[in-house]
Write an enzyme that holds these catalytic residues in place. Structure first.
Site, short mmCIF file in Angstrom:
data_model
loop_
_atom_site.label_atom_id
_atom_site.label_comp_id
_atom_site.label_asym_id
_atom_site.label_seq_id
_atom_site.Cartn_x
_atom_site.Cartn_y
_atom_site.Cartn_z
N GLY A 1 -19.09 -58.79 -24.91
CA GLY A 1 -18.51 -57.45 -24.95
C GLY A 1 -17.00 -57.38 -25.02
O GLY A 1 -16.37 -58.00 -25.88
N ILE A 2 -16.42 -56.60 -24.12
CA ILE A 2 -14.97 -56.37 -24.13
C ILE A 2 -14.21 -57.67 -23.88
O ILE A 2 -13.19 -57.94 -24.53
CB ILE A 2 -14.59 -55.31 -23.06
CG1 ILE A 2 -15.18 -53.94 -23.44
CG2 ILE A 2 -13.08 -55.22 -22.89
CD1 ILE A 2 -15.07 -52.88 -22.36
N SER B 1 -16.01 -48.62 -7.17
CA SER B 1 -15.38 -49.92 -7.40
C SER B 1 -14.33 -49.82 -8.51
O SER B 1 -13.26 -50.43 -8.43
CB SER B 1 -16.43 -50.99 -7.72
OG SER B 1 -16.92 -50.83 -9.02
N LYS B 2 -14.61 -49.00 -9.51
CA LYS B 2 -13.63 -48.86 -10.60
C LYS B 2 -12.41 -48.06 -10.15
O LYS B 2 -11.29 -48.30 -10.60
CB LYS B 2 -14.28 -48.22 -11.83
CG LYS B 2 -15.31 -49.14 -12.52
CD LYS B 2 -14.66 -50.45 -12.94
CE LYS B 2 -15.57 -51.28 -13.83
NZ LYS B 2 -14.97 -52.59 -14.16
N TYR C 1 -20.55 -47.91 -8.70
CA TYR C 1 -19.74 -48.33 -9.85
C TYR C 1 -18.41 -47.57 -9.89
O TYR C 1 -17.34 -48.17 -10.04
CB TYR C 1 -20.53 -48.09 -11.14
CG TYR C 1 -19.82 -48.51 -12.40
CD1 TYR C 1 -19.74 -49.86 -12.76
CD2 TYR C 1 -19.23 -47.57 -13.25
CE1 TYR C 1 -19.09 -50.25 -13.93
CE2 TYR C 1 -18.58 -47.96 -14.41
CZ TYR C 1 -18.52 -49.30 -14.75
OH TYR C 1 -17.88 -49.68 -15.90
N VAL D 1 -9.29 -64.95 -19.63
CA VAL D 1 -10.08 -63.73 -19.74
C VAL D 1 -11.37 -63.91 -18.94
O VAL D 1 -12.19 -64.77 -19.27
CB VAL D 1 -10.43 -63.43 -21.22
CG1 VAL D 1 -11.26 -62.16 -21.32
CG2 VAL D 1 -9.16 -63.30 -22.05
N ASP E 1 -17.35 -67.50 -11.31
CA ASP E 1 -17.98 -66.31 -10.73
C ASP E 1 -16.90 -65.58 -9.96
O ASP E 1 -16.43 -66.06 -8.92
CB ASP E 1 -19.13 -66.73 -9.80
CG ASP E 1 -19.85 -65.51 -9.21
OD1 ASP E 1 -19.30 -64.39 -9.27
OD2 ASP E 1 -20.96 -65.70 -8.68
N VAL E 2 -16.49 -64.42 -10.47
CA VAL E 2 -15.33 -63.75 -9.87
C VAL E 2 -15.61 -63.25 -8.45
O VAL E 2 -14.68 -62.85 -7.76
CB VAL E 2 -14.83 -62.56 -10.75
CG1 VAL E 2 -14.34 -63.05 -12.09
CG2 VAL E 2 -15.89 -61.48 -10.89
#
Ligand SMILES: NC(=O)c1ccc[n+]([C@@H]2O[C@H](COP(=O)([O-])OP(=O)(O)OC[C@H]3O[C@@H](n4cnc5c(N)ncnc54)[C@H](O)[C@@H]3O)[C@@H](O)[C@H]2O)c1
Length: 233
Positions: free
Chosen positions: A29-30, A144-145, A141, A23, A74-75
């Protein structure tokens, strides 16, 4: 999901018993809620986060904490993703499944395919309802989403024949630290847009993620599942 590696502590009734899950953003958070739900479902979880301390704290909040591992990742950095993936594989004995986007997807798929032709896996990306609807003043944002949605579908088409399913979830407004900068006025506005009249809990997203990673969703490929309380339908 994930390589079907043997893990020592599995419960047959759990939907993810015997699976390894990675993960990203698992320190808050999520992502943290996903770690907790996937652990409850029997997966061995690799908690990856740019903030290693936060990832280690997540371990303390998960059932069976001692069999899970925390890694720094770090993705945005290919070398960081590859190092963390290798570390996870060394500690778990097989490649994990995961939540993440391009670099992580690429590293995971490569790792799984190298592991053996019989390996199966699943990926769930976290997009956003805003990636579909757009949102004023959030162009970076939302773009990118939106990209996460198209990347999900493209990877789903490319990887399905290799027994790796790719899907994504589109949360709307979920109570996590990401909302810290939002004003009460803005939060109230979104509550009014939401038929359920309230923000979601991160666990509600995590339950859908666990379903998409499990065999119960084995015919779902390239799906974008909204977890929104009906927000902005
Ligand atoms: N909370 C919401 O309302 C909401 C709605 C839609 C979509 N989302 C999406 O859900 C995802 C999780 O958001 P959240 O609300 O749980 O946020 P959060 O701020 O609670 O958690 C984000 C976690 O990601 C980690 N992180 C940040 N940059 C990283 C990097 N480069 N590499 C690795 N880890 C990194 C942080 O350290 C943190 O632990 C995000 O992609 C967000 O855009 C959230």
């Amino acid at each position: 999901m994930a390589a079907s590696a043997d893990t020592t502590t599995t419960t047959p009734s759990c939907t993810l018993a015997g699976r390894i899950a990675l993960v990203t953003g698992g320190g808050s958070g999520i992502g943290r809620a996903c770690c907790q739900v996937l652990a409850r479902e029997g997966a061995q979880v690799v908690v990856a986060d740019i903030n290693l301390q936060a990832a280690k704290h997540t371990l303390t909040l998960m059932p069976g904490g001692q069999r899970h591992v925390a890694v720094a990742m770090d993705v945005r950095e290919r070398s960081s993703v590859e190092d963390a993936m290798k570390s996870a594989q060394d500690q778990c004995g097989a490649p994990p499944s995961l939540l993440g986007t391009f670099l992580v997807t690429q590293a995971f798929a490569t790792s799984l395919l190298e592991h053996g032709k019989d390996s199966k896996g699943a990926i769930v990306n976290i997009s956003s309802l805003a990636g579909k609807t757009g949102c004023a003043e959030l162009s970076g944002y939302t773009a990118s989403k939106g990209g996460v949605i198209s990347l999900t579908k493209t990877c789903a088409a490319e990887l399905a024949s290799k027994a790796i399913r790719v899907n994504c979830v589109l949360p709307a407004v979920i109570d996590t630290p990401i909302l810290a900068g939002a004003s009460e006025e803005v939060l109230e506005y979104y509550n009014r847009l939401t038929p359920l009249g309230r923000r979601g809990r991160p666990e509600k997203v995590a339950e859908v993620v666990a379903f998409l990673l499990s065999e119960r969703s084995s015919y779902m490929v390239g799906a974008c599942v909204e977890v929104t309380g009906g927000c902005d339908m």
